[in-house]
Design an enzyme around this catalytic site. Structure first.
Site, PDB file in Angstrom:
ATOM      1  N   HIS A 132      -2.943  -7.723   1.854  1.00  0.00           N
ATOM      2  CA  HIS A 132      -3.319  -8.532   3.291  1.00  0.00           C
ATOM      3  C   HIS A 132      -4.170  -7.645   4.502  1.00  0.00           C
ATOM      4  CE1 HIS A 132      -1.486  -5.442   6.473  1.00  0.00           C
ATOM      5  NE2 HIS A 132      -0.676  -4.607   5.464  1.00  0.00           N
ATOM      6  N   ASN A 151      -7.712   4.077   9.993  1.00  0.00           N
ATOM      7  CA  ASN A 151      -7.266   2.821  10.300  1.00  0.00           C
ATOM      8  C   ASN A 151      -7.840   2.592  12.033  1.00  0.00           C
ATOM      9  OD1 ASN A 151      -5.952   4.641  10.075  1.00  0.00           O
ATOM     10  ND2 ASN A 151      -4.945   2.918  11.166  1.00  0.00           N
ATOM     11  N   CYS A 188       3.240   3.274  24.722  1.00  0.00           N
ATOM     12  CA  CYS A 188       4.583   3.671  25.813  1.00  0.00           C
ATOM     13  C   CYS A 188       6.148   4.156  25.529  1.00  0.00           C
ATOM     14  CB  CYS A 188       3.786   2.946  27.183  1.00  0.00           C
ATOM     15  SG  CYS A 188       4.604   3.681  28.825  1.00  0.00           S
ATOM     16  N   GLY A 204       0.871  -1.369  -0.342  1.00  0.00           N
ATOM     17  CA  GLY A 204      -0.236  -0.331   0.137  1.00  0.00           C
ATOM     18  C   GLY A 204       0.873   1.486   0.256  1.00  0.00           C
ATOM     19  N   THR A 218       9.488  -7.862 -12.788  1.00  0.00           N
ATOM     20  CA  THR A 218       8.601  -8.960 -12.274  1.00  0.00           C
ATOM     21  C   THR A 218       7.769  -9.339 -12.011  1.00  0.00           C
ATOM     22  OG1 THR A 218      10.442  -9.796 -13.979  1.00  0.00           O
ATOM     23  CG2 THR A 218       8.682 -11.594 -13.450  1.00  0.00           C
ATOM     24  N   GLN A 223      -8.231   0.278   4.124  1.00  0.00           N
ATOM     25  CA  GLN A 223      -9.069  -0.436   4.941  1.00  0.00           C
ATOM     26  C   GLN A 223     -10.585  -0.972   4.882  1.00  0.00           C
ATOM     27  OE1 GLN A 223      -8.539  -1.317   8.288  1.00  0.00           O
ATOM     28  NE2 GLN A 223      -6.483  -0.376   8.017  1.00  0.00           N
TER      29      GLN A 223
END
Length: 454
Positions: free
Chosen positions: A267, A217, A396, A132, A303, A245
């Site tokens: 994915h 997202n 954190c 992406g 390719t 998303q």
């Protein structure tokens, strides 16, 4: 020149020649990665079509509930089966004219056709990429390079928002530092929304591109892309949207959104990592970003990764065939989780709020961004990481909590922002997962001494 031949499986059944090869050979695969056995266990072809709402098998899935589908999805079993021949047998270069290249070329064509069907566009408008981030950078750099000479003076200008993915924000920032463009970030409101009027007001005479994500997202906001595209086109600018998303969760059809460029990420909807695409509307001016051979109709050299592209194509086919059922399932699971957490927090007088649009039609069906006042979400997720997989709205570092840019953009108070959990449901989320997740989260919440966050 390679002789023309029919593309197997585009009309009848997919990859008949590949199935024949698989049937005639015996491949030894480790049981833990045997897709045919996995897909049989899922009940594919039964009343539970495609495994929708069926828990994935395996020890990890039994021990740990996965509610981080916005980060990545598992490779869906049907997708793994589609990919298998290209892992073990079909290794040829799709540009080669011999028998080793032919099945690979056919697989790329089939995947392109399947993705075009999902997006409601022409096959020639699909360009396969590696991720992406590449698609987003391709959109920005490609439009910039193709339109710069047409400007009468000054730098090309881009309009975007302040909640975009880093693939957009970092690309724009880098190009601005190099003196190649200027850009304006339109601020979102407390729900993560902007209006087409805001975009129009941000445009200048040098605006060549508007890039606004299709959905966010973190908080699940669906942006008004169709309205924004009309404003961009009226101004003569190219419209890009990152739909990473949204694909596989809500319809993203070319005739409806009006965008010229659309980023698709495999994915995020059941395909493997390492494969994506950019939809390029016919007639859109965009220059190459990667130079070399003539692959992808001369738009993107390199390719083709047949193994991954085949997986992307099958995932697209599943997303199209299961579209309405998937949206309903995702929403049912999300709403159930939201109700359980809200009710149990209120019963214990814990202050809680849900982020994103109050209008469900403007919100992804699978995304729950929920903030518990005084909670340290990153600490909670670390504590339950062996039983629940999800994301926090803060991180954190060296004892200090850092709030995400999206939560800052919607001006979420810090005492809520630090306690924000992003819980995202998926194709294989079950009701049992939701009930167990609610128990795990609330038990962890009760173990924390909720207080003021500074």
């Amino acid at each position: 020149m390679r002789a023309a031949r029919p593309v197997v499986g585009l009309v009848s059944q997919p990859c008949v020649h590949i199935r024949a090869v698989r049937a005639s050979r015996k491949v030894v695969v480790a049981p833990s990665v045997q897709p045919a056995r996995l897909i049989a266990a899922m009940g594919v072809g039964s009343s539970k079509a495609g495994g929708l709402g069926v828990k994935l098998p395996g020890e990890d899935h039994s021990k740990c509930i996965y509610l981080d589908y916005n980060a990545t999805t598992p490779i869906f079993p049907e997708v793994a089966v589609e990919m298998e021949p290209f892992l073990w047998h079909h290794f040829g270069n799709p540009s080669s004219a011999h028998i080793f290249g032919a099945p690979c070329a056919d697989a790329v064509k089939l995947a392109r056709a399947r993705l075009a069907t999902l997006l409601g566009c022409k096959t020639a408008e699909i360009v396969f990429t590696a991720c992406g981030s590449e698609s987003d950078n391709f959109a920005v750099v490609g439009v910039l390079s193709a339109t710069r000479e047409a400007l009468k003076g000054g730098l090309p200008h881009v309009v975007t928002t302040n909640i975009e993915h880093p693939a957009i924000t970092e690309c724009l920032s880098a190009l601005a530092r190099e003196g190649r463009l200027s850009y304006t970030e339109v601020p979102v409101d407390h729900e993560g929304l902007i209006t087409a009027q805001q975009v129009q007001q941000a445009m200048t005479e040098n605006t060549v591109l508007v890039t606004v994500m299709h959905s966010n997202n973190e908080i699940g906001t669906l942006l008004p892309i169709a309205e924004i595209a009309k404003v961009a086109h009226k101004h003569g600018a190219v419209m890009h949207t990152d739909a990473a998303q949204s694909i596989g969760k809500v319809p993203v059809k070319a005739a409806e959104h009006g965008a010229d460029l659309v980023t698709v990420v495999g994915h995020k909807f059941g395909a493997p990592k390492g494969v994506a695409a950019l939809y390029v509307r016919e007639g859109t001016r965009i220059a190459r970003m990667i130079h070399g051979g003539g692959q992808e109709m001369g738009r993107r050299a390199g390719t083709e990764n047949v193994l991954l592209i085949a997986g992307l194509g099958r995932a697209a086919e599943l997303a199209e065939s299961e579209a309405a059922a998937t949206t309903a399932h995702l929403k049912d699971m999300r709403d159930m989780l939201q109700a359980l957490l809200m009710d149990r927090c209120k019963a214990k007088n814990i202050e809680v709020r849900v982020n994103g649009p109050s209008d469900d039609d403007k919100r992804l069906p699978n995304t729950l961004s929920i903030s518990i006042k005084g909670l340290k979400a990153s600490q909670l997720l670390q504590e339950v990481s062996s039983t629940l997989a999800a994301s926090a709205g803060s991180a954190c570092h060296s004892g200090a909590d850092t709030v995400s840019s999206v939560l800052k953009a919607i001006k979420l108070p810090v005492e809520y922002a630090v306690g924000t959990l992003r819980l995202s449901t998926g194709r294989h989320t079950t009701k049992d997962d939701i009930e167990r997740a609610a128990d795990i989260i609330m038990s962890a919440v009760e173990r924390q001494e909720l207080g003021s966050i500074k």
